[in-house]
Design a protein around this motif. Structure first.
Motif, PDB file in Angstrom:
ATOM      1  N   VAL A 232       0.847  -1.193   0.000  1.00 53.66           N
ATOM      2  CA  VAL A 232       0.000   0.000   0.000  1.00 53.66           C
ATOM      3  C   VAL A 232       0.883   1.244   0.000  1.00 53.66           C
ATOM      4  CG1 VAL A 232      -1.901   1.188   1.141  1.00 53.66           C
ATOM      5  CG2 VAL A 232      -1.678  -1.294   1.375  1.00 53.66           C
ATOM      6  N   HIS A 233       0.697   2.081  -1.006  1.00 51.94           N
ATOM      7  CA  HIS A 233       1.412   3.357  -1.103  1.00 51.94           C
ATOM      8  C   HIS A 233       0.573   4.403  -0.383  1.00 51.94           C
ATOM      9  CE1 HIS A 233       4.223   6.210  -2.853  1.00 51.94           C
ATOM     10  NE2 HIS A 233       3.214   6.937  -3.292  1.00 51.94           N
ATOM     11  N   ASP A 234       1.099   4.964   0.694  1.00 51.34           N
ATOM     12  CA  ASP A 234       0.302   5.814   1.580  1.00 51.34           C
ATOM     13  C   ASP A 234       0.262   7.261   1.086  1.00 51.34           C
ATOM     14  OD1 ASP A 234      -1.362   6.394   3.653  1.00 51.34           O
ATOM     15  OD2 ASP A 234       0.169   6.345   5.217  1.00 51.34           O
ATOM     16  N   GLY A 235      -0.315   7.419  -0.112  1.00 53.00           N
ATOM     17  CA  GLY A 235      -0.436   8.739  -0.712  1.00 53.00           C
ATOM     18  C   GLY A 235      -0.850   8.599  -2.165  1.00 53.00           C
ATOM     19  N   ALA A 236      -0.850   9.701  -2.904  1.00 53.96           N
ATOM     20  CA  ALA A 236      -1.160   9.649  -4.339  1.00 53.96           C
ATOM     21  C   ALA A 236      -0.049   8.891  -5.067  1.00 53.96           C
ATOM     22  CB  ALA A 236      -1.297  11.066  -4.890  1.00 53.96           C
ATOM     23  N   PRO A 237      -0.369   8.295  -6.228  1.00 52.45           N
ATOM     24  CA  PRO A 237       0.643   7.488  -6.928  1.00 52.45           C
ATOM     25  C   PRO A 237       1.943   8.226  -7.204  1.00 52.45           C
ATOM     26  CG  PRO A 237      -1.514   7.196  -7.938  1.00 52.45           C
ATOM     27  CD  PRO A 237      -1.672   8.277  -6.916  1.00 52.45           C
ATOM     28  N   SER A 238       1.852   9.506  -7.539  1.00 49.70           N
ATOM     29  CA  SER A 238       3.049  10.258  -7.924  1.00 49.70           C
ATOM     30  C   SER A 238       3.833  10.806  -6.739  1.00 49.70           C
ATOM     31  CB  SER A 238       2.639  11.428  -8.830  1.00 49.70           C
ATOM     32  OG  SER A 238       1.723  12.277  -8.146  1.00 49.70           O
ATOM     33  N   ASP A 239       3.326  10.625  -5.519  1.00 50.70           N
ATOM     34  CA  ASP A 239       4.002  11.149  -4.326  1.00 50.70           C
ATOM     35  C   ASP A 239       5.128  10.198  -3.920  1.00 50.70           C
ATOM     36  OD1 ASP A 239       4.856  12.154  -1.936  1.00 50.70           O
ATOM     37  OD2 ASP A 239       2.917  12.069  -0.917  1.00 50.70           O
ATOM     38  N   SER A 240       6.341  10.534  -4.329  1.00 55.02           N
ATOM     39  CA  SER A 240       7.476   9.632  -4.070  1.00 55.02           C
ATOM     40  C   SER A 240       7.917   9.672  -2.615  1.00 55.02           C
ATOM     41  CB  SER A 240       8.650  10.006  -4.982  1.00 55.02           C
ATOM     42  OG  SER A 240       9.060  11.346  -4.716  1.00 55.02           O
ATOM     43  N   THR A 241       7.420  10.636  -1.827  1.00 57.29           N
ATOM     44  CA  THR A 241       7.799  10.717  -0.412  1.00 57.29           C
ATOM     45  C   THR A 241       6.914   9.837   0.473  1.00 57.29           C
ATOM     46  OG1 THR A 241       6.332  12.584   0.094  1.00 57.29           O
ATOM     47  CG2 THR A 241       8.517  13.106  -0.786  1.00 57.29           C
ATOM     48  N   ALA A 242       5.814   9.334  -0.084  1.00 56.70           N
ATOM     49  CA  ALA A 242       4.874   8.546   0.721  1.00 56.70           C
ATOM     50  C   ALA A 242       5.457   7.168   1.024  1.00 56.70           C
ATOM     51  CB  ALA A 242       3.541   8.398  -0.007  1.00 56.70           C
ATOM     52  N   ALA A 243       5.159   6.652   2.223  1.00 56.32           N
ATOM     53  CA  ALA A 243       5.653   5.337   2.633  1.00 56.32           C
ATOM     54  C   ALA A 243       4.892   4.222   1.917  1.00 56.32           C
ATOM     55  CB  ALA A 243       5.495   5.179   4.144  1.00 56.32           C
ATOM     56  N   ASN A 244       5.573   3.092   1.719  1.00 59.74           N
ATOM     57  CA  ASN A 244       4.935   1.865   1.249  1.00 59.74           C
ATOM     58  C   ASN A 244       4.837   0.895   2.419  1.00 59.74           C
ATOM     59  OD1 ASN A 244       4.757   2.809  -1.347  1.00 59.74           O
ATOM     60  ND2 ASN A 244       6.446   1.600  -2.155  1.00 59.74           N
ATOM     61  N   TYR A 245       3.664   0.319   2.617  1.00 59.69           N
ATOM     62  CA  TYR A 245       3.456  -0.637   3.702  1.00 59.69           C
ATOM     63  C   TYR A 245       3.112  -2.002   3.122  1.00 59.69           C
ATOM     64  CZ  TYR A 245       3.102   3.478   6.730  1.00 59.69           C
ATOM     65  OH  TYR A 245       3.358   4.646   7.409  1.00 59.69           O
ATOM     66  N   TYR A 246       3.794  -3.053   3.621  1.00 57.66           N
ATOM     67  CA  TYR A 246       3.433  -4.429   3.289  1.00 57.66           C
ATOM     68  C   TYR A 246       2.365  -4.859   4.288  1.00 57.66           C
ATOM     69  CZ  TYR A 246       7.413  -4.924   0.146  1.00 57.66           C
ATOM     70  OH  TYR A 246       8.283  -4.787  -0.906  1.00 57.66           O
ATOM     71  N   ILE A 247       1.152  -5.093   3.814  1.00 59.19           N
ATOM     72  CA  ILE A 247       0.017  -5.388   4.683  1.00 59.19           C
ATOM     73  C   ILE A 247      -0.625  -6.693   4.234  1.00 59.19           C
ATOM     74  CG2 ILE A 247      -2.192  -4.530   5.569  1.00 59.19           C
ATOM     75  CD1 ILE A 247       0.084  -2.677   6.287  1.00 59.19           C
ATOM     76  N   ARG A 248      -0.925  -7.562   5.178  1.00 60.72           N
ATOM     77  CA  ARG A 248      -1.660  -8.776   4.826  1.00 60.72           C
ATOM     78  C   ARG A 248      -2.985  -8.390   4.159  1.00 60.72           C
ATOM     79  NH1 ARG A 248       0.420 -13.329   6.824  1.00 60.72           N
ATOM     80  NH2 ARG A 248       1.885 -13.173   8.548  1.00 60.72           N
TER      81      ARG A 248
END
Length: 421
Positions: free
Chosen positions: A170-186
């Motif tokens: 899950v990318h925690d922001g808009a697709p183009s927001d490269s500063t947003a965190a990615n979370y590995y979530i079940r």
């Protein structure tokens, strides 16, 4: 929120909701015993109203807390329909965590899963802030997309069949927001999080089912078409309501929603002669209108009229919408045998389940050790019943569909050497 609304919310805490906190280590999902859990109103975090301690399963007792009137979540209202609490968790050897904005709805059971990181040099305590629920806060409306993605472009469809993933990224922001965190979530945890963020747990069960099916089908369309990876991104889906659903990192979920996700998690929505899950878009139907999509508030009113989940979905998406089931669940051991396991059952599936329960019992010590002999006797039944008690399932002592997959989920969690981070 303005002060008059906050005051009205505080003055109107006339109902009661319930909250239980589960505390685990980020290493192998081990339950954390004797964690101190302090609960306060989010508006006054320095004045505790409850202090609890986790048991051997990492769980606090379920407690009752004040909540606004039930009516506030049953129709659109200017008043916030849930109370907000700050939950502070401290445990020896782990970084402390604060979760502010934990939602408690009247007549509903809120579940707050917390994963703590072992203490490390230079680490700071984690402060999780849960934003407003999408039906109450202000969020950008969904940008419309085609519900079925093109399949004639080279490389567009990568997967040959619909598979339920173990994880989504899950990318925690808009697709183009490269500063947003990615979370590995079940996957199931992701669906429970989104549904708890998008609809109210106080709604009719069939309304919740219809919305959960729409959320899962939308998500599985992103998985199946590898939508974002085909655009050069390294995630499955975003948390932006303009593009996908609202995911809120670290938020609490609700038991009524959790139970329905566990019941339906291998399902999705499809149309005749279309392989991919349908991208089932929706809106609240109150502040945003979407004539060809499902209305969340509208689905609530249909549930009040005893419409079934598929009747609600067909009301919005048309009569050729069907509930389908995925062929495969990735990342878990051999799947559901197709029938309940009970006293008298025997064979490899029973043995597999017994071995998994014994492994889980090394971590959740309330589960008694049993002989992995492939024969479902009273000892196995008692171990299953204890497992069901710990993980909030009906304590039947029978391994049904939900219990089977919960055993698989917990087994994978406690045997994984290190979670994906």
């Amino acid at each position: 929120m303005n002060y008059s609304h906050m005051r009205a919310m505080q003055d109107n805490r006339v109902d009661r909701g319930r909250l239980m906190v589960t505390v685990q280590s980020s290493i192998r999902n081990l339950p954390i015993t004797n964690a101190k859990v302090t609960i306060s109103y989010s508006g006054d975090p320095e004045s505790p109203i409850e202090e609890l301690t986790t048991d051997a399963n990492g769980q606090t007792p379920e407690i009752e807390l004040p909540a606004p009137p039930l009516d506030y979540s049953m129709a659109p209202s200017e008043y916030q329909p849930y109370s907000e609490y700050t939950v502070q968790i401290n445990a020896d050897g782990f970084e402390p965590i604060d979760v502010s904005g934990t939602e408690v709805l009247p007549e509903a059971e809120a579940l707050l899963p917390v994963r703590m990181q072992p203490t490390a040099p230079g680490e700071q305590f984690q402060n999780i802030v849960i934003p407003a629920h999408t039906l109450y806060g202000e969020y950008p409306p969904k940008i419309p997309e085609d519900e079925i993605k093109p399949t004639n472009e080279s490389g567009e469809i990568v997967l040959s069949r619909v598979v339920i993933p173990e994880y989504v990224v899950v990318h925690d922001g808009a697709p183009s927001d490269s500063t947003a965190a990615n979370y590995y979530i079940r996957y199931r945890d992701y669906i429970k999080n989104v549904a708890s963020s998008e609809i109210y747990a106080t709604w009719p069960d069939n309304t919740i089912r219809a919305n959960v099916l729409a959320i899962m089908s939308f998500t599985l369309n992103r998985v199946y078409t590898e939508w974002y990876r085909n655009k050069g991104y390294d995630f499955t889906i975003t948390s932006s309501t303009a593009y996908d659903h609202k995911f809120m990192y670290g938020r609490n979920i609700f038991k009524s929603i959790s139970d329905i996700v566990d019941e339906l998690f291998s399902n999705y929505l499809s149309r005749p002669n279309v392989k991919q899950p349908i991208l089932t878009q929706y809106c609240d139907g109150q502040r945003v209108s979407c004539p060809n999509w499902m209305s969340q508030w509208g689905s609530k009113y249909l549930g009040d009229q005893n419409y079934s989940a598929i009747e609600i979905l067909r009301h919005y998406y048309g009569d050729n919408m069907y509930i389908n089931s995925a062929e495969e669940v990735s990342g878990v051991p051999a799947s559901w045998p197709g029938y309940n396991l009970d006293i008298g059952a025997s064979g490899d599936k029973v043995r597999q389940m017994q071995e998994q329960l014994n492994t889980i019992g090394e971590v959740y010590t309330a589960i008694p050790s049993i002989a992995a002999d492939g024969i479902y006797g009273e000892g196995t039944q008692n171990a299953v019943r204890e497992f069901q008690s710990i993980f909030g399932l009906p304590q039947t002592g029978i391994v049904d569909y939900r219990t089977w997959y919960k055993i698989q989920e917990i087994f994978v969690g406690v045997t994984r050497i290190a979670e994906l981070q």
